[in-house]
Design a protein around this motif. Structure first.
Motif, mmCIF file in Angstrom:
data_model
loop_
_atom_site.group_PDB
_atom_site.id
_atom_site.type_symbol
_atom_site.label_atom_id
_atom_site.label_comp_id
_atom_site.label_asym_id
_atom_site.label_seq_id
_atom_site.Cartn_x
_atom_site.Cartn_y
_atom_site.Cartn_z
ATOM 1 N N GLU A 27 -5.452 0.585 9.091
ATOM 2 C CA GLU A 27 -6.689 1.273 9.479
ATOM 3 C C GLU A 27 -6.448 2.623 10.137
ATOM 4 O OE1 GLU A 27 -9.045 -1.313 11.865
ATOM 5 O OE2 GLU A 27 -8.979 -2.973 10.437
ATOM 6 N N TYR A 28 -5.209 2.988 10.351
ATOM 7 C CA TYR A 28 -4.940 4.230 11.079
ATOM 8 C C TYR A 28 -5.191 5.444 10.183
ATOM 9 C CZ TYR A 28 -2.414 7.866 13.596
ATOM 10 O OH TYR A 28 -2.078 9.019 14.246
ATOM 11 N N VAL A 48 -3.286 6.745 -0.333
ATOM 12 C CA VAL A 48 -3.645 7.627 0.774
ATOM 13 C C VAL A 48 -4.526 8.745 0.227
ATOM 14 C CG1 VAL A 48 -2.775 9.198 2.540
ATOM 15 C CG2 VAL A 48 -1.470 7.150 1.953
ATOM 16 N N ARG A 49 -5.550 9.088 0.973
ATOM 17 C CA ARG A 49 -6.298 10.305 0.663
ATOM 18 C C ARG A 49 -6.080 11.276 1.810
ATOM 19 N NH1 ARG A 49 -9.694 11.800 3.881
ATOM 20 N NH2 ARG A 49 -10.172 13.543 2.495
ATOM 21 N N PRO A 77 -6.103 5.757 4.881
ATOM 22 C CA PRO A 77 -6.026 4.784 3.787
ATOM 23 C C PRO A 77 -7.177 4.966 2.795
ATOM 24 C CG PRO A 77 -5.772 3.711 5.922
ATOM 25 C CD PRO A 77 -6.227 5.102 6.194
ATOM 26 N N ALA A 78 -6.853 4.856 1.515
ATOM 27 C CA ALA A 78 -7.889 4.946 0.488
ATOM 28 C C ALA A 78 -8.274 3.570 -0.042
ATOM 29 C CB ALA A 78 -7.405 5.832 -0.657
ATOM 30 N N THR A 79 -7.636 2.522 0.479
ATOM 31 C CA THR A 79 -7.938 1.152 0.069
ATOM 32 C C THR A 79 -8.115 0.281 1.305
ATOM 33 O OG1 THR A 79 -5.584 0.566 -0.029
ATOM 34 C CG2 THR A 79 -6.601 1.396 -2.056
ATOM 35 N N ALA A 80 -8.756 -0.874 1.131
ATOM 36 C CA ALA A 80 -9.058 -1.744 2.268
ATOM 37 C C ALA A 80 -7.794 -2.296 2.922
ATOM 38 C CB ALA A 80 -9.951 -2.895 1.803
ATOM 39 N N ASP A 81 -6.739 -2.465 2.143
ATOM 40 C CA ASP A 81 -5.496 -3.030 2.677
ATOM 41 C C ASP A 81 -4.554 -1.971 3.248
ATOM 42 O OD1 ASP A 81 -6.270 -5.609 1.992
ATOM 43 O OD2 ASP A 81 -5.429 -5.431 -0.035
#
Length: 263
Positions: A27-28, A48-49, A77-81
């Motif tokens: 989440e960082y 990553v975005r 992060p570009a995804t939930a994980d």
């Protein structure tokens, strides 16, 4: 689940590498910041975005991202994980300031070959004693990056240079135990490091670091059969320690040094 922030960072003994950084974040999000060094980034899981020079970019599969020094960027992060990434920070001896503009215009390179080579470099950097391999791989990676960012500079690659390859082989044979850094070898045989690696690989079908390790393993086999213990053999044949010997010995012979000696 609680947010994950797992990292490892170190400075290897390879010229031009300021830092190696591996991280797993869920989440960082990085705020806008700059680095003094070049940032060479691959993402193993997730994506990553990030914003660079007020333009949005990302890291899909097989992408290698090259962020230039002194240019502000962020990251999330570009995804939930989240994402799992491996980063190299490189100084200007590897990539010059003339590439900053092209890198700003196109920082994300979709290049499976380059992506695989960067992954192999990280593997080499994780093992003390494999500095020649890491240096050789990084030299060719930097050359490929320059060719991607400035295609005209990659034209007219030199033909194979067998006399140069033989001079390097003689040097490796003479420095079998103590080894030789790529930059020093290039100075001694009067060649550019990238040309030196390509000339050797083209002439003999094996990279300089592979040749050196195979010669060391060959000598280690003889010493093991003489009854010398693996730890002593490792020191006598130029390996960093016994585990370094074991890893390369098993790769080339198929068994550990101890098992080979007992056979």
């Amino acid at each position: 689940m609680a947010p994950q922030r797992e990292i490892s960072a170190w400075r290897p003994g390879v010229p031009g590498v300021v830092e190696v950084f591996h991280a797993h974040y869920t989440e960082y999000a990085y705020p806008m910041h700059v680095h003094e060094a070049w940032t060479l980034l691959i993402v193993d899981d997730g994506a990553v975005r990030y914003d660079l020079d007020r333009h949005e970019h990302g890291t899909p599969h097989d992408t290698v991202s090259l962020l230039p020094p002194h240019i502000p960027h962020n990251g999330a992060p570009a995804t939930a994980d989240g994402f799992r990434k491996r980063v190299l920070y490189l100084d200007s001896s590897r990539l010059g300031e003339d590439l900053i503009g092209p890198a700003v215009d196109g920082p994300d390179l979709v290049d499976p070959v380059l992506r695989r080579r960067v992954g192999q470099l990280h593997t080499a950097l994780a093992h003390p004693g494999d500095e020649l391999e890491a240096d050789s791989r990084l030299t060719l990676i930097a050359e490929r990056l320059r060719g991607r960012l400035r295609p005209s500079a990659a034209a007219g690659l030199p033909l194979p240079d067998r006399p140069l390859a033989h001079r390097l082989r003689e040097l490796l044979d003479a420095r079998l135990v103590e080894g030789v850094a790529l930059d020093e070898a290039a100075r001694l045989v009067h060649a550019h490091p990238a040309h030196l690696v390509r000339a050797f690989s083209g002439a003999f079908g094996i990279a300089p670091h592979q040749y050196l390790m195979s010669r060391r393993v060959d000598r280690a086999r003889r010493l093991l059969l003489d009854g010398r213990p693996p730890g002593e053999v490792a020191a006598a044949t130029g390996f960093y320690d016994q585990s370094h010997l074991t890893r390369h010995f098993r790769r080339l012979v198929g068994v550990t040094p101890g098992r080979y000696a007992r056979s």
